[in-house]
Scaffold this active site. Sequence first.
Site, PDB file in Angstrom:
ATOM      1  N   ASP A 139     -35.637 -20.666 -56.668  1.00  0.00           N
ATOM      2  CA  ASP A 139     -37.076 -20.414 -56.644  1.00  0.00           C
ATOM      3  C   ASP A 139     -37.335 -19.102 -57.383  1.00  0.00           C
ATOM      4  OD1 ASP A 139     -39.809 -21.149 -55.237  1.00  0.00           O
ATOM      5  OD2 ASP A 139     -39.548 -18.977 -55.074  1.00  0.00           O
ATOM      6  N   LEU A 140     -38.313 -19.125 -58.303  1.00  0.00           N
ATOM      7  CA  LEU A 140     -38.632 -17.929 -59.070  1.00  0.00           C
ATOM      8  C   LEU A 140     -39.599 -17.051 -58.285  1.00  0.00           C
ATOM      9  CD1 LEU A 140     -39.041 -19.374 -62.685  1.00  0.00           C
ATOM     10  CD2 LEU A 140     -36.971 -18.577 -61.517  1.00  0.00           C
ATOM     11  N   ASP A 193     -42.284 -23.588 -59.581  1.00  0.00           N
ATOM     12  CA  ASP A 193     -41.206 -22.688 -60.002  1.00  0.00           C
ATOM     13  C   ASP A 193     -39.913 -22.982 -59.250  1.00  0.00           C
ATOM     14  OD1 ASP A 193     -42.027 -21.897 -57.527  1.00  0.00           O
ATOM     15  OD2 ASP A 193     -42.241 -19.769 -57.992  1.00  0.00           O
TER      16      ASP A 193
END
Length: 623
Positions: A309-310, A361
């Site tokens: 996950d960004l 994301d």
Amino acid sequence: IDIRVSAQFLDRLIKSSDSKSIQDIAIFNLREKPITYINFEDPFADASVTGPTHFLINKINNAIASKNRQRIFAHYYQITATETESDEIQLFRIFSPYLLVSQPLYNYTNDLVVIQTRLKPNYLKNLFNQEISQYQEYLSVEMFTHPLTEKTLNNSIVVEQIEGVDSYRFTVKVFDGIVNINLKKAFFNSSLMNLKIKIGLGALALSLFCYFILHLLIYRQIIRPITELAEGVNGVQKGNSDSLIPLNTNDEVAELNNSYLALIERIQQLANNDELTGLANRAYFNRELDNKLDSCTAETNTLGLLFIDLDNFKYVNDNFGHEAGDRVLVNFANRLTNSLRKIDRAKKQQQYQCIARLGGDEFVVLLEGLPNAEELEAIAQRIVGLFDLGFEADGKTYDVHASIGIAFQFGNKHKADAFLQQADSAMYAAKKAGKNSYCTYDDSLDNQLKEQKYIDSEVSKALRQNSLYLVYLPYFETETLEVKGFEVLLRAPELEKKGIGPDKFISIAEQSDLITKIDLWVINEALNKLANLQSMQGFDGTLAINISSRELFNDGFVAEVSSLMEQYETPPYKIIFEIAEAPLLAKDKKVLVNLTRLKALGIKIAIDNFGINYSAFSHLNHY
């Protein structure tokens, strides 16, 4: 001379003659005496001079006597025919043993002889009848009469036609004579019927042949290719993607086949791949994960899963636009793919891997055949290293980092949903630990996950049932001990029974949009209480309300607060919002905009727990 003529000529004449059609042959001198006579029907018959023979002999004798050089031809013929008697054909030849008389004679000698040949009666009619024997039912012939004539006279054939009621009459002129032929019209009816039948049968045969050829061509050129195309389409629908192959022929069916194949490939690409990054999408990843878990039966088979996950990606979208966010996602997808390829080359082995974008994301990497979880952690560390100095995309560096959750198992111990949930839980643990890090799943995380789900469920339930309540912590003027205001604190009774306080359930709620619902409920209840205190007890103090830092990124938050203040007629200077220190350090434009809007409403801002992070007093100047 007579003997010589008989001996030399007669033998050749008999050999060259068709005895079947000749009645008799006689040779006469100019005194009308027979030199030789042969009768093919009666060998004892005597020779007789016919009228034409007599006429020719007199003609020759008169020419010799007069010496007038009159031409005499070598060949003559006569045809005699009447309605009652048989037709008779006589042929004559003037012959000299000493002269060549194939041409007209001008010098005559008394040694000339006349050869008289009579053909059998009705010879010419029989000859005609032989030729028309199959049509005798429809044809009748009337022979002509022709006088004694030199052979060199007109021998042309002219046909004239006269149509009667029930027949056609053909008058044929041959050698200036006439042959009448009657042809019944019934002949044509029969012939036309036979011709019609033949034409009909021929047309039927030709039609059948054309039908067969056309059917064969249609089958080969249209029906069979379309049938094969339909079978291929059905095969694709059943999951056999190889049932359709490109066709190289230059026709409509090949064009349709190739267009459909291109459409299927495009549909499969859209169905299996993320349109932005080109990676596998969630649906394809789920199928691959199910397939690998179904085939991974032995305990020696291993599967590893990275859930990425960004962090702060929303910050990029909100401040630099979605195009910048898309560039970050595409660049990260490419660098992630290249990073995993380098790992494979370094190990000199090709391991199965599936890289997918689940949405937003969130990315996942499925790996097969790794010996242990430490290998996954090394890969995760390499991916986290891509964000050590922020993330660069198109020459610009963004404050984006990665949190990675790791799940690892032997065989098919866990099903797809559980396996993915383990990696997801580990990812949230990594976020909680400080972001830009990774965490490997273990059973303790499972317990934490269960607790988080329980807390999330109870808080949502309390909001629906309005069972939350507020407590008010007063603060005093130190000299006069006068109450100057209250700090509003939230309590959840059901969670209190489990020993779970707001410090825990608030942090869990902040991981989702649940925190916004809590904040608005708290503000609504607090403003209502403040209005009651002011009206009933004349309270003139302030209320300090804790709000989540997520609200500073919420575009609709300020408008909601303004609406509630109008509803309860709350003086804005009586409200203080306490906000955590961390979001102020980011210098986010959206944060600054929302703080400016709150200030415009007249609301005061206080930094909660100032000094826990690394901010300095100089940061306050920005706000």
